[in-house]
Design an enzyme around this catalytic site. Structure first.
Site, mmCIF file in Angstrom:
data_model
loop_
_atom_site.group_PDB
_atom_site.id
_atom_site.type_symbol
_atom_site.label_atom_id
_atom_site.label_comp_id
_atom_site.label_asym_id
_atom_site.label_seq_id
_atom_site.Cartn_x
_atom_site.Cartn_y
_atom_site.Cartn_z
ATOM 1 C CD GLU A 102 7.583 -48.921 -52.082
ATOM 2 O OE1 GLU A 102 6.799 -48.210 -52.744
ATOM 3 O OE2 GLU A 102 8.680 -48.529 -51.679
ATOM 4 C CD GLU A 137 -10.876 -13.391 -34.287
ATOM 5 O OE1 GLU A 137 -11.784 -12.583 -34.021
ATOM 6 O OE2 GLU A 137 -10.015 -13.180 -35.149
#
Lengths: 95, 492
Positions: free
Chosen positions: B68, B311
């Site tokens: 391909e 955090e």
């Protein structure tokens, strides 16, 4: 000077190779009545040629002359003779 | 290099990170393995890496057969992973067989044909570069190229037998259109291959998860189920398989301080080397401060420490510590401490785990704190979360460092959250921080609820946050129901 120039790529001397050569001769000598030069190349002996020509399917006949260069795949058992010499091909199949 | 198992099927190591563990030694040698997946699931990357790692790690050369993509496009991809494909091609370690579609309209089919030309090319190339590995990409494009599926099926079998005679190990890729269902579009897997791998790229809860599954390896053992993986620009595929060789884990009875003297007492002398600690509590209970105390404890012992914050931002961490009169910046300047502030959402959890492991490899810390893992839970599904963390925990153990992870529980008083239920079994120590309402006041409680291979205090103690750090005070006596958050004065 011959009218046509063909190269036929085969893989070994099996029945399919023999069939292809027989079919080609029938098409050219009997049906088309053309003069031609034929070079037969066995890819099992020359795999690098298969690489250069990017050959996947065999037997493969290449019409080198006249232009355009054209590829015919299969043993030629199922092909119209005129396709060997025609210039434009409408119903082509992807290789 | 080759692993024989009890039934005598030899495998070759692919060199793809995590795969050789998951597959218990690699893919079956001298066989054909089918890799099936939807478009974009990573089939071509897996197979190019199979050849690249063969060259890099096993000194095995490879042939790539493409139907391909043009070789030049494949080469571009291979280069983007930093692999020197041009050099390899020049040195005959890697060779292409170009079967990509010709832009040639002048082809006619007339009669019976076969694929002997292709087979001859592949065989010649294998012999020329003495290849041990072959990739065929892909089955589907090959089927589509020729007008007769029957011929392709027949000659594929022939090719497979020829490849086996040449002692090469082959991967064939195949496309599928659904993540679950038929293995490949042409139902070829049964007859092409005894070995089937499936790559998936599943969308679940708005997050994508790439997985790999070994569907079958005939006659040889392997792990079952789907494993997360990620594709890294610098190293290729990384599979988060958590089955590691346990013998390589390091267990030690050596103790390290927690940075808080009273907590060391509660722990029976401190944390064990190579252990993983989970600190769980609702917001504001002091998890980050426990983590920072632990870092400071290490810095004082001249240990290298790594703090990863998902955090709180960097500034607020430094502010907290200034308040305590520890200057973390000077340790950062000297290279003894590194603080990383990372947004969880920038990448998938698998990539975060790989990043952290790479950081551990380069920085070589003695202690690592991750604050908090709950932030990572937001970006993935439960299974990825668990797998990824287990993978990291095991890595930390094998490196003999101490890892402290904080986890935020959504309730102020209750005990379990999904996070904890999923990972508590794989942590060595769990420290719970809780708000406790007592005599009309809200206090903080700390308890050690699990400590592997060691005695620890089962008492729940009060702790306070002072200007000099965390202070752990007396146990709450005469009350019960603290863990449940339902205090009964007077106790049992």
């Amino acid at each position: 000077m011959k009218e046509y120039k063909f190269k036929l790529f085969i893989t070994g001397n099996d029945y399919r190779s023999e069939n292809t050569i027989r079919n080609l001769k029938r098409l050219c000598d009997i049906e088309l009545k053309i003069t031609y030069e034929l070079k037969i190349i066995d890819l099992l002996e020359n795999p690098q040629i298969a690489e250069e020509e990017k050959i996947l399917a065999t037997p493969l006949l290449i019409r080198e002359f006249p232009e355009p260069r054209r590829r015919y795949i299969g043993d030629l058992s199922n092909i119209k003779a005129s396709l060997l010499c025609t210039e434009s091909i409408k119903n082509t199949h992807r290789e | 290099m080759n692993n024989k198992n009890h039934v005598g099927i030899e495998k070759i190591k692919t060199g793809i990170e995590g795969f050789d563990i998951l597959s218990k030694g690699g893919i079956p040698r001298n066989r054909t393995t089918l890799i099936s997946g939807t478009p974009g699931s990573g089939k071509t990357i897996f197979s190019t890496e199979f050849l690249a790692k063969g060259i890099l790690k096993s000194n095995q050369t490879g042939v790539f057969v493409t139907f391909e993509e043009l070789p030049k496009n494949i080469k571009k991809n291979v280069r983007s992973f930093g692999w020197p494909i041009d050099k390899w091609e020049y040195n005959k370690k890697w060779a292409f067989i170009d079967g990509s579609p010709r832009n040639d309209k002048n082809v006619i089919y007339g009669g019976d044909f076969n694929l002997n030309g292709l087979i001859a090319r592949i065989k010649a190339k294998i012999k020329e570069i003495r290849a041990s590995r072959v990739v065929i990409d892909s089955l589907d494009t090959m089927m589509k190229r020729f007008p007769s599926e029957e011929v392709v099926r027949r000659d594929l079998l022939k090719l497979k037998r020829e490849l086996e005679k040449l002692d090469v190990t082959t991967i064939i890729t195949s496309e599928r259109y659904e993540e679950f269902g038929n293995i490949s579009r042409y139902d070829l897997e049964e007859f092409v291959s005894d070995n089937v791998l499936i790559l998936r790229n599943v969308l679940n809860d708005e997050t994508r998860r790439r997985t790999i599954e070994i569907l079958k390896f005939r006659g040889t053992d392997h792990n079952k189920g789907q494993y997360s993986y990620t594709i890294r620009k610098d190293k290729g595929i990384v599979i988060i398989s958590f089955i590691h060789d346990l013998k390589s884990s390091y267990y030690s009875s050596e103790r390290s301080n927690s940075g808080i003297m009273e907590l060391d007492h509660m722990l029976g002398g401190g944390f064990l080397s190579g252990s993983v600690i989970l600190v769980s509590g609702s917001t504001g209970t002091g998890k980050t401060l426990i983590g920072i105390s632990f870092i400071i404890g290490g810095l004082k012992e001249s240990e290298k420490c790594l703090l990863i914050s998902f955090e709180e931002n960097y500034k607020s961490i430094l502010n907290k510590t200034k308040y305590w009169n520890y200057g973390l910046d000077k340790y950062e300047d000297s290279g003894q401490l590194e603080i990383l502030n990372i947004y969880p959402e920038i990448e998938g959890i698998e990539d975060h785990i790989v990043d952290i492991k790479e950081k551990i490899d380069t920085f070589k810390p003695n202690r690592i704190v991750i604050d908090s893992i709950s932030a990572l839970e937001r970006i993935c599904d439960v299974r990825s979360f668990r797998e990824s963390l287990i993978n990291l925990f095991i890595y930390i153990r094998t490196k003999n460092i101490i890892g402290l992870f904080t986890s935020t529980s959504p309730t102020f008083m209750g005990l379990t959250t999904i996070t904890q239920r999923h990972i508590s079994t794989i942590t060595d120590t769990i420290i719970l921080l809780r708000y406790i309402e007592l005599y009309g006041e809200v206090k903080r409680g700390i308890s050690v609820i699990k400590m592997r291979d060691s005695n620890h205090s089962k008492k729940i103690r009060e702790f306070v946050i002072t200007e000099k750090g965390l202070k752990i005070k007396e146990p709450f006596n005469n009350v019960s129901g603290v863990l449940k958050g339902d205090i009964i004065k007077g106790g049992k």
